[in-house]
Design a protein around this motif. Structure first.
Motif, mmCIF file in Angstrom:
data_model
loop_
_atom_site.group_PDB
_atom_site.id
_atom_site.type_symbol
_atom_site.label_atom_id
_atom_site.label_comp_id
_atom_site.label_asym_id
_atom_site.label_seq_id
_atom_site.Cartn_x
_atom_site.Cartn_y
_atom_site.Cartn_z
ATOM 1 N N ALA A 201 3.542 34.466 4.640
ATOM 2 C CA ALA A 201 3.172 33.335 5.501
ATOM 3 C C ALA A 201 4.268 32.287 5.486
ATOM 4 O O ALA A 201 5.021 32.126 4.518
ATOM 5 C CB ALA A 201 1.845 32.740 5.032
ATOM 6 N N GLY A 202 4.336 31.507 6.563
ATOM 7 C CA GLY A 202 5.271 30.398 6.671
ATOM 8 C C GLY A 202 4.486 29.112 6.741
ATOM 9 O O GLY A 202 3.629 28.839 5.891
ATOM 10 N N GLU A 203 4.756 28.319 7.770
ATOM 11 C CA GLU A 203 4.021 27.075 7.938
ATOM 12 C C GLU A 203 2.553 27.349 8.262
ATOM 13 O O GLU A 203 1.678 26.585 7.874
ATOM 14 C CB GLU A 203 4.648 26.243 9.056
ATOM 15 N N THR A 289 7.100 36.157 13.267
ATOM 16 C CA THR A 289 8.268 35.280 13.177
ATOM 17 C C THR A 289 8.056 34.016 13.993
ATOM 18 O O THR A 289 8.471 32.909 13.578
ATOM 19 C CB THR A 289 9.526 36.028 13.661
ATOM 20 N N GLY A 290 7.404 34.130 15.144
ATOM 21 C CA GLY A 290 7.121 32.953 15.959
ATOM 22 C C GLY A 290 6.172 31.991 15.276
ATOM 23 O O GLY A 290 6.217 30.773 15.529
ATOM 24 N N ASP A 291 5.289 32.496 14.398
ATOM 25 C CA ASP A 291 4.377 31.613 13.658
ATOM 26 C C ASP A 291 5.038 31.001 12.421
ATOM 27 O O ASP A 291 4.393 30.261 11.663
ATOM 28 C CB ASP A 291 3.127 32.390 13.216
ATOM 29 N N GLY A 292 6.298 31.321 12.199
ATOM 30 C CA GLY A 292 6.998 30.783 11.035
ATOM 31 C C GLY A 292 6.935 31.683 9.830
ATOM 32 O O GLY A 292 7.462 31.328 8.755
ATOM 33 N N GLY A 293 6.306 32.849 9.968
ATOM 34 C CA GLY A 293 6.184 33.752 8.828
ATOM 35 C C GLY A 293 7.296 34.791 8.811
ATOM 36 O O GLY A 293 8.285 34.704 9.548
ATOM 37 N N LYS A 294 7.102 35.812 7.999
ATOM 38 C CA LYS A 294 8.107 36.863 7.852
ATOM 39 C C LYS A 294 7.391 38.196 7.663
ATOM 40 O O LYS A 294 6.384 38.272 6.937
ATOM 41 C CB LYS A 294 9.001 36.584 6.646
ATOM 42 N N LEU A 295 7.941 39.229 8.325
ATOM 43 C CA LEU A 295 7.371 40.588 8.203
ATOM 44 C C LEU A 295 8.466 41.504 7.670
ATOM 45 O O LEU A 295 9.507 41.698 8.307
ATOM 46 C CB LEU A 295 6.876 41.100 9.561
ATOM 47 N N ILE A 296 8.265 42.044 6.466
ATOM 48 C CA ILE A 296 9.248 42.895 5.802
ATOM 49 C C ILE A 296 8.749 44.333 5.848
ATOM 50 O O ILE A 296 7.631 44.633 5.415
ATOM 51 C CB ILE A 296 9.464 42.455 4.348
ATOM 52 N N VAL A 297 9.581 45.222 6.419
ATOM 53 C CA VAL A 297 9.216 46.640 6.577
ATOM 54 C C VAL A 297 10.150 47.464 5.697
ATOM 55 O O VAL A 297 11.390 47.381 5.830
ATOM 56 C CB VAL A 297 9.318 47.084 8.044
ATOM 57 N N GLU A 298 9.592 48.295 4.779
ATOM 58 C CA GLU A 298 10.362 49.135 3.874
ATOM 59 C C GLU A 298 9.920 50.592 4.018
ATOM 60 O O GLU A 298 8.718 50.873 4.146
ATOM 61 C CB GLU A 298 10.172 48.692 2.424
#
Length: 321
Positions: A201-203, A289-298
């Motif tokens: 999560a971001g903001e 990403t637009g919501d300020g968060g981050k999505l990490i794919v492994e």
């Protein structure tokens, strides 16, 4: 008046004197053209009757033969009236024959046109030779495939009916189908190549709608088994009936169980296909990403989906016997 001056007329009336009118032989009329009719001279002559006009005889078309016969049997040859009637009847018969012949010709033409129209398919007639060859090739290929399928099914049927070997083949097939259904229903664990998708999560907190979007994209890309884990290591198996709700303080409620962030989805399937689905323009990665968060794919060579879902108890459905 002497007897020399008067002559008896035979009627008792004296005939006036005058020049004698010459007359022809007894019983013959006066040959002079201006001589009056003797009947007009006698006041006692009866009135002459008007000549009666005979109605013209009615002839039908069948009277032609009788008239011709009557014309040939007369001693002095055929009369003009009989010849005229016979000619008129012949003309009538000839006209009727011509009309019948025309109608028969039109009927034959109509039947020929109808047969040609019925026997000719306009679609096939308008198709080019190359298209017809391609259609024939496709039909032959389809026939070959269908025959191969029939042969395979007949071979399976033969194996199932061939004693011990058939029973073992049926058991293996039933076990394989049960394993596949158990993985889809979430009652069996699974392992295989896949991805680990981590939400940070971001903001704004990660909403349930973003997680649901990721699950739908992964399913559309061929995911076969999934589970979601929280920061507190609580894990829930994701199946077709799984639901997601927003909880308090950025948490998620998954199938009634509360999970805290960050959230990780472990999924089994083709890694490249699923990664592409998540990174499409306007997709899950762009939304998070637009919501300020981050999505990490492994990528994972052997992703493990170990969480199980309790079997669903059926209340109304029964297997078909």
């Amino acid at each position: 008046m002497s007897s020399e001056e008067h002559t008896e007329t035979g009627t008792g009336w004296p005939q006036p004197a005058g020049p004698e009118r010459p007359s022809g032989p007894a019983g013959e009329p006066d040959p002079r053209p201006d001589a009056p009719d003797p009947d007009e001279l006698s006041p006692l002559a009866p009135e002459r009757a008007e000549p009666s006009v005979a109605e013209p005889e009615r002839f039908d078309e069948g009277a032609t033969v009788d008239l011709s016969r009557a014309a040939g049997e007369g001693s002095g040859g055929s009369s003009p009236e009989a010849s005229a009637v016979a000619g008129s009847s012949r003309r009538r018969v000839s006209s009727a024959g011509v009309m019948i012949a025309v109608l028969l010709a039109l009927l034959g033409f109509t039947l020929v046109v109808q047969l040609k129209t019925t026997s000719t398919d306009p679609t096939v007639a308008a198709t080019r030779q190359e298209d017809l060859v391609r259609i024939l090739y496709d039909l032959n290929s389809r026939e070959v495939r269908l025959r191969q399928d029939i042969a395979a099914l007949e071979e399976s049927q033969r194996q199932l009916r061939s004693g011990e070997q058939g029973r073992q083949a049926a058991l293996d097939e039933a076990t394989r189908r049960a394993d596949e259904l158990g993985i889809l229903a979430g009652t069996l664990p699974a392992t295989g190549p896949g991805l680990a998708v981590r939400f940070e999560a971001g903001e704004k907190p990660i909403s349930a709608s973003r997680v649901l979007d990721a699950v739908q994209e992964l399913r559309g890309a061929g995911a076969e088994a999934m589970q979601i884990s929280g920061g507190d290591r609580a894990t829930v198996r994701i199946i077709a009936s799984t639901y997601f709700l927003d909880g308090e303080n950025g948490s998620l409620v998954v199938d009634g169980r509360r999970l805290t962030g960050p959230f990780t989805i472990t999924v089994i399937g083709d890694p490249a296909t699923m990664r592409t689905a998540l990174n499409i323009p306007g997709g899950v990665v762009a939304s998070v990403t637009g919501d300020g968060g981050k999505l990490i794919v492994e990528d994972r060579e052997a992703a493990e989906v170990s969480a199980l879902h309790a079997p669903i108890k059926l209340e109304h459905a029964r297997p078909v016997s």
